[in-house]
Design an enzyme around this catalytic site. Structure first.
Site, PDB file in Angstrom:
ATOM      1  N   GLU A 228       0.901  -1.211  -0.070  1.00  0.00           N
ATOM      2  CA  GLU A 228       0.141   0.037  -0.065  1.00  0.00           C
ATOM      3  C   GLU A 228       0.938   1.284  -0.046  1.00  0.00           C
ATOM      4  OE1 GLU A 228      -2.899   0.236  -0.650  1.00  0.00           O
ATOM      5  OE2 GLU A 228      -3.470  -1.942  -0.381  1.00  0.00           O
TER       6      GLU A 228
ATOM      7  N   TYR B 283       8.951   9.642  -4.885  1.00  0.00           N
ATOM      8  CA  TYR B 283       8.423  10.093  -3.520  1.00  0.00           C
ATOM      9  C   TYR B 283       9.232   9.528  -2.380  1.00  0.00           C
ATOM     10  CZ  TYR B 283       4.390  12.390  -5.834  1.00  0.00           C
ATOM     11  OH  TYR B 283       3.552  13.243  -6.510  1.00  0.00           O
TER      12      TYR B 283
ATOM     13  N   TYR C 183      -6.104   7.120   3.385  1.00  0.00           N
ATOM     14  CA  TYR C 183      -6.352   5.793   2.529  1.00  0.00           C
ATOM     15  C   TYR C 183      -5.560   4.704   3.191  1.00  0.00           C
ATOM     16  CZ  TYR C 183      -5.355   2.336  -0.894  1.00  0.00           C
ATOM     17  OH  TYR C 183      -5.258   1.323  -1.417  1.00  0.00           O
TER      18      TYR C 183
ATOM     19  N   ASP D 224      -9.391   6.155  -2.794  1.00  0.00           N
ATOM     20  CA  ASP D 224      -7.978   6.522  -3.683  1.00  0.00           C
ATOM     21  C   ASP D 224      -8.782   6.814  -4.936  1.00  0.00           C
ATOM     22  OD1 ASP D 224      -9.150   4.282  -5.010  1.00  0.00           O
ATOM     23  OD2 ASP D 224      -7.269   3.630  -5.355  1.00  0.00           O
TER      24      ASP D 224
END
Length: 351
Positions: free
Chosen positions: A45, A90, A126, A144
């Site tokens: 996830e 990220y 989320y 999402d």
DNA sequence: AAGGCGGGGTC
DNA sequence: GACCCAGCCTT
């Protein structure tokens, strides 16, 4: 409305999921008696935040091979985790991943409640709902990009995002069943990924087409509406790729916060819209390359001019020995720079 | 509430 | 080029 949800829609979604669920490395297929491993659900996830399934698969495989448990990951060195994450983007996710693993290892196990999960680093609304639903069978509602799109279409919601988020959350919650909430969450996301796609949705084969308000209105391809973002400015920069005669590279570890935080990179100027000053990190014969690196980040385009130099064995500084240097450990823009520079350096050595 | 934060695929 | 993707964190 036994569960306080639209059982017609959720039943049809579940029947569709039982037949058409995607086969994913972190997923326990529908109907299986085994429970998913919270560590693998959490890891997948986090990797999947703003990232496509196709991009995640290879990373997920390498991470779970190298660190099979959350305890193993918690014991890893920071730089090894950052290097393994390199290219996925990220990078705050990788830093928080490690923080989270160490916190969970300290506690002993993953919290089972959404609130407990969301208190951990890198786990937001989320991801907490996804782990609680998928790993622990709790009736939480995930929202999402896929779910937003499916809900906007099912209910023909024209309010633009992100303003529509609370409304779409309500819609998604109204469909969440008490039974098999994890499979339900994955069913909606699979539907969004394979049928209710951003462009050219395959409404003709959609299992809930008769319930879809946007299909009746003919608005499905245009939903959800989004306020568009301003264009990205161009920034300029200079990077210095110095290779010592023993093959070691002059590099630096970027500060832990900000762009590419915690990652290995080439020394160089700041990246700004103004033309940067050409100030090499140490003395040497720096040659400008005719070609520059072009790379796009989240909020700007970068044109990175390169300088290369052969440095003498006497050169000191933060050199990464050739035996420890692996371009795959670098973020993509740094990898691109290395590729261009070596082509030039090897050429100049051959001549 | 808004902006920073990657990278690749697709149209 | 712009949009999209199993979003989160900081300010």
């Amino acid at each position: 409305m036994r569960d306080g949800c639209d059982t017609q829609i959720s039943d049809k979604l579940m029947a569709w999921y039982d037949r058409h669920a995607r086969d994913l490395p972190w997923r326990v297929p529908p109907g299986s008696t085994q429970m998913p491993d919270p560590y693998r659900i959490w890891l997948s996830e986090v990797m999947l935040q703003q990232t496509t399934v196709a991009a995640v698969k290879a990373y997920f495989h390498r991470f779970t091979e190298r660190w099979p448990t959350v305890q193993a990951l918690a014991a890893a060195r920071d730089e090894d985790v950052m290097a393994e994450w390199a290219g996925l983007g990220y990078y705050a996710r990788a830093r928080n991943l490690l923080k989270c693993a160490r916190e969970v290892a300290r506690i002993g196990e993953f919290p089972r409640s959404r609130e407990g999960l969301q208190a951990l680093p890198g786990i937001g609304p989320y991801t907490s709902a996804a782990i609680a639903a998928i790993a622990f069978e709790q009736p939480e509602t995930v929202l999402d990009g896929n779910v937003e799109r499916v809900m906007a279409r099912l209910f023909d919601e024209h309010t633009p995002l992100p303003q529509a988020k609370p409304i779409l959350t309500e819609y998604a919650a109204s469909l969440t069943p008490q039974h098999r909430p994890g499979d339900h969450a994955q069913a909606v996301m699979d539907l969004g990924a394979t049928i209710c796609t951003p462009r050219n949705p395959a409404c003709g084969i959609c299992p809930v087409m008769v319930h879809c308000a946007a299909r009746v209105a003919g608005t499905a391809p245009a939903l959800p509406r989004k306020t568009r973002k301003p264009a990205k400015p161009v920034r300029l920069g200079i990077a210095y790729l110095g290779r010592r005669v023993d093959g070691a590279w002059l590099m630096e570890r970027r500060p832990p916060q900000g762009l590419l935080g915690g990652m290995l990179g080439w020394p160089g100027s700041d990246w700004t819209e103004a033309t940067p000053a050409d100030i090499p990190p140490q003395k040497g014969e720096w040659h400008a390359l005719p070609e520059e690196v072009r790379h796009t980040f989240t909020h700007f385009h970068l044109r990175l001019s390169l300088r290369v130099a052969h440095l003498p064995l006497s050169a000191t500084g933060n050199f990464i020995p050739a035996s420890e240097f692996n371009p795959a450990d670098l973020p993509t823009v740094m990898r691109k720079a290395h590729k261009l520079a070596t082509a030039h350096l090897d050429l100049s050595e051959a001549s």
